[in-house]
Scaffold this active site. Structure first.
Site, PDB file in Angstrom:
ATOM      1  N   GLY A   1      77.023  -7.845  10.555  1.00  0.00           N
ATOM      2  CA  GLY A   1      77.974  -6.794  11.276  1.00  0.00           C
ATOM      3  C   GLY A   1      77.545  -5.671  11.427  1.00  0.00           C
ATOM      4  O   GLY A   1      78.401  -4.592  11.616  1.00  0.00           O
TER       5      GLY A   1
ATOM      6  N   ASN B   1      76.046  -4.504  14.107  1.00  0.00           N
ATOM      7  CA  ASN B   1      76.506  -3.919  15.244  1.00  0.00           C
ATOM      8  C   ASN B   1      77.922  -3.565  15.219  1.00  0.00           C
ATOM      9  O   ASN B   1      78.675  -2.544  16.051  1.00  0.00           O
ATOM     10  CB  ASN B   1      76.117  -4.794  16.427  1.00  0.00           C
ATOM     11  CG  ASN B   1      74.522  -4.794  16.805  1.00  0.00           C
ATOM     12  OD1 ASN B   1      74.308  -3.604  17.432  1.00  0.00           O
ATOM     13  ND2 ASN B   1      73.770  -5.290  16.277  1.00  0.00           N
TER      14      ASN B   1
ATOM     15  N   ILE C   1      80.957 -19.925  23.116  1.00  0.00           N
ATOM     16  CA  ILE C   1      82.460 -19.593  23.644  1.00  0.00           C
ATOM     17  C   ILE C   1      82.867 -20.657  24.737  1.00  0.00           C
ATOM     18  O   ILE C   1      82.143 -21.324  25.465  1.00  0.00           O
ATOM     19  CB  ILE C   1      82.045 -18.297  24.303  1.00  0.00           C
ATOM     20  CG1 ILE C   1      81.926 -17.280  23.421  1.00  0.00           C
ATOM     21  CG2 ILE C   1      83.453 -17.760  25.224  1.00  0.00           C
ATOM     22  CD1 ILE C   1      82.643 -16.923  22.409  1.00  0.00           C
TER      23      ILE C   1
ATOM     24  N   ASN D   1      77.462 -10.395  25.560  1.00  0.00           N
ATOM     25  CA  ASN D   1      76.829 -10.346  24.343  1.00  0.00           C
ATOM     26  C   ASN D   1      75.740  -9.518  24.369  1.00  0.00           C
ATOM     27  O   ASN D   1      75.119  -9.180  25.509  1.00  0.00           O
ATOM     28  CB  ASN D   1      76.404 -11.994  24.213  1.00  0.00           C
ATOM     29  CG  ASN D   1      75.558 -12.307  23.325  1.00  0.00           C
ATOM     30  OD1 ASN D   1      75.745 -11.782  22.068  1.00  0.00           O
ATOM     31  ND2 ASN D   1      74.334 -12.957  23.424  1.00  0.00           N
TER      32      ASN D   1
ATOM     33  N   HIS E   1      71.473  -9.860  23.176  1.00  0.00           N
ATOM     34  CA  HIS E   1      70.675 -10.761  22.746  1.00  0.00           C
ATOM     35  C   HIS E   1      69.241 -10.180  22.452  1.00  0.00           C
ATOM     36  O   HIS E   1      68.752  -9.216  22.968  1.00  0.00           O
ATOM     37  CB  HIS E   1      70.009 -11.799  23.883  1.00  0.00           C
ATOM     38  CG  HIS E   1      69.269 -12.712  23.339  1.00  0.00           C
ATOM     39  ND1 HIS E   1      69.431 -13.819  22.716  1.00  0.00           N
ATOM     40  CD2 HIS E   1      67.742 -12.985  23.646  1.00  0.00           C
ATOM     41  CE1 HIS E   1      68.381 -14.385  22.276  1.00  0.00           C
ATOM     42  NE2 HIS E   1      67.420 -13.910  22.835  1.00  0.00           N
TER      43      HIS E   1
ATOM     44  N   ASP F   1      72.960 -17.735  26.647  1.00  0.00           N
ATOM     45  CA  ASP F   1      72.083 -16.647  27.176  1.00  0.00           C
ATOM     46  C   ASP F   1      71.699 -16.674  28.832  1.00  0.00           C
ATOM     47  O   ASP F   1      70.733 -16.114  29.042  1.00  0.00           O
ATOM     48  CB  ASP F   1      70.728 -16.618  26.192  1.00  0.00           C
ATOM     49  CG  ASP F   1      70.834 -16.450  24.815  1.00  0.00           C
ATOM     50  OD1 ASP F   1      71.670 -15.762  24.538  1.00  0.00           O
ATOM     51  OD2 ASP F   1      70.183 -17.039  24.214  1.00  0.00           O
TER      52      ASP F   1
ATOM     53  N   GLU G   1      69.701  -1.755  19.869  1.00  0.00           N
ATOM     54  CA  GLU G   1      71.130  -2.121  19.725  1.00  0.00           C
ATOM     55  C   GLU G   1      72.125  -1.078  19.563  1.00  0.00           C
ATOM     56  O   GLU G   1      73.129  -1.101  20.201  1.00  0.00           O
ATOM     57  CB  GLU G   1      71.218  -3.490  18.832  1.00  0.00           C
ATOM     58  CG  GLU G   1      70.346  -4.409  19.245  1.00  0.00           C
ATOM     59  CD  GLU G   1      70.511  -5.937  18.513  1.00  0.00           C
ATOM     60  OE1 GLU G   1      70.355  -7.067  18.920  1.00  0.00           O
ATOM     61  OE2 GLU G   1      70.860  -5.872  17.233  1.00  0.00           O
TER      62      GLU G   1
HETATM   63  C1  GRF Z   1      71.910  -8.691  16.592  1.00  0.00           C
HETATM   64  O1  GRF Z   1      70.353  -8.851  16.460  1.00  0.00           O
HETATM   65  C2  GRF Z   1      72.140  -9.332  17.852  1.00  0.00           C
HETATM   66  O2  GRF Z   1      71.318  -8.875  19.075  1.00  0.00           O
HETATM   67  C3  GRF Z   1      72.381 -10.586  17.673  1.00  0.00           C
HETATM   68  O3  GRF Z   1      72.731 -10.976  16.429  1.00  0.00           O
HETATM   69  C4  GRF Z   1      72.156  -9.818  15.604  1.00  0.00           C
HETATM   70  C5  GRF Z   1      73.515  -9.101  14.788  1.00  0.00           C
HETATM   71  O4  GRF Z   1      72.960  -8.291  13.981  1.00  0.00           O
HETATM   72  N1  GRF Z   1      73.212 -11.378  18.601  1.00  0.00           N
HETATM   73  P1  GRF Z   1      74.272  -7.619  13.103  1.00  0.00           P
HETATM   74  O5  GRF Z   1      75.008  -8.730  12.368  1.00  0.00           O
HETATM   75  O6  GRF Z   1      75.006  -6.843  13.938  1.00  0.00           O
HETATM   76  O7  GRF Z   1      73.607  -6.929  12.046  1.00  0.00           O
END
Ligand code: GRF
Length: 204
Positions: A29, A31, A105, A119, A121, A162, A191
């Site tokens: 988590g 992100n 989903i 999403n 990726h 994707d 990200e």
């Molecule tokens: C990220 O690298 C994202 O691109 C992928 O899953 C990862 C999640 O990382 N879909 P975090 O849990 O946010 O650290």
């Protein structure tokens, strides 16, 4: 009394203008935390709820600490849709943001949120996407293929892993000495930099 009525009116008006994000996450988590922090002082956009298919992951403590509630639904509940949809309606959700969400989903969710589920990726789609391409596996495949660059792809979600329409990509170099872990660090920093900005643009 008049002041009180005005205050209630103001609160309703502010509530009406507020755009609510739901983040779906299954793991660490980072992100989710970054997106919550990015919008924490925004007066019109907020992360109002986090949903997960796993109770035992770090995302809950991360987001709860920031005052955002999180809820767990089973894989079956995500598939069937009803309970999840009820929660999303309860929080008046405008956009669903997947951030490391490991469950497909389902059609009921896609139909209830057309072009409102995105999403991220950790590679440059259409390369290194599809089933099994998640987390460190993506970066291992990138290094093994001798790629000179990789990056991130932010895309709409459809019924295929994707394959939804691409909204945004950003690149970073892959050096011949990079390990998959080195690549993961570079990709994560892309990200953190771009996901909140793309979300903000979508909601403006
Ligand atoms: C990220 O690298 C994202 O691109 C992928 O899953 C990862 C999640 O990382 N879909 P975090 O849990 O946010 O650290």
């Amino acid at each position: 009394m008049e002041n009180c009525t005005f205050y209630i009116f103001l609160c309703i008006k502010i509530g009406e203008n507020m755009k609510n994000i739901a983040i779906f996450a299954s793991g660490t988590g980072t992100n989710a935390e970054n997106i919550i922090r990015y919008f924490s002082k925004n007066e019109t956009i907020r992360v109002s709820v986090v949903l997960s298919n796993n109770q035992k992951v770090e995302v809950h403590t991360r987001v709860n600490k920031l005052g955002v509630p999180s809820f767990v639904f089973s894989r079956e509940e995500f598939q069937e849709g009803k309970a999840v949809l009820k929660k999303l309606i309860e929080y008046n959700v405008d956009l669903i943001v997947l951030a490391g969400f490991m469950t497909k989903i389902s059609v009921p969710l896609l139909e209830a949120f057309p072009n409102k589920i995105i999403n991220i990726h950790p590679a440059l789609l259409p390369k290194f996407g599809g089933k099994g391409m998640y987390g460190i596996h993506v970066h291992e495949a990138v290094v093994a293929a001798g790629e000179k660059e990789t990056g991130i792809t932010i895309h709409y979600v459809n019924s295929y892993y994707d394959e939804g329409e691409i909204l945004f990509q950003a690149q970073c170099p892959v050096l011949s000495t990079d390990t998959p872990e080195d690549v993961a660090i570079k990709v994560h920093s892309l990200e953190y930099k771009y996901y909140p900005v793309v979300i903000e643009k979508l909601l403006q």
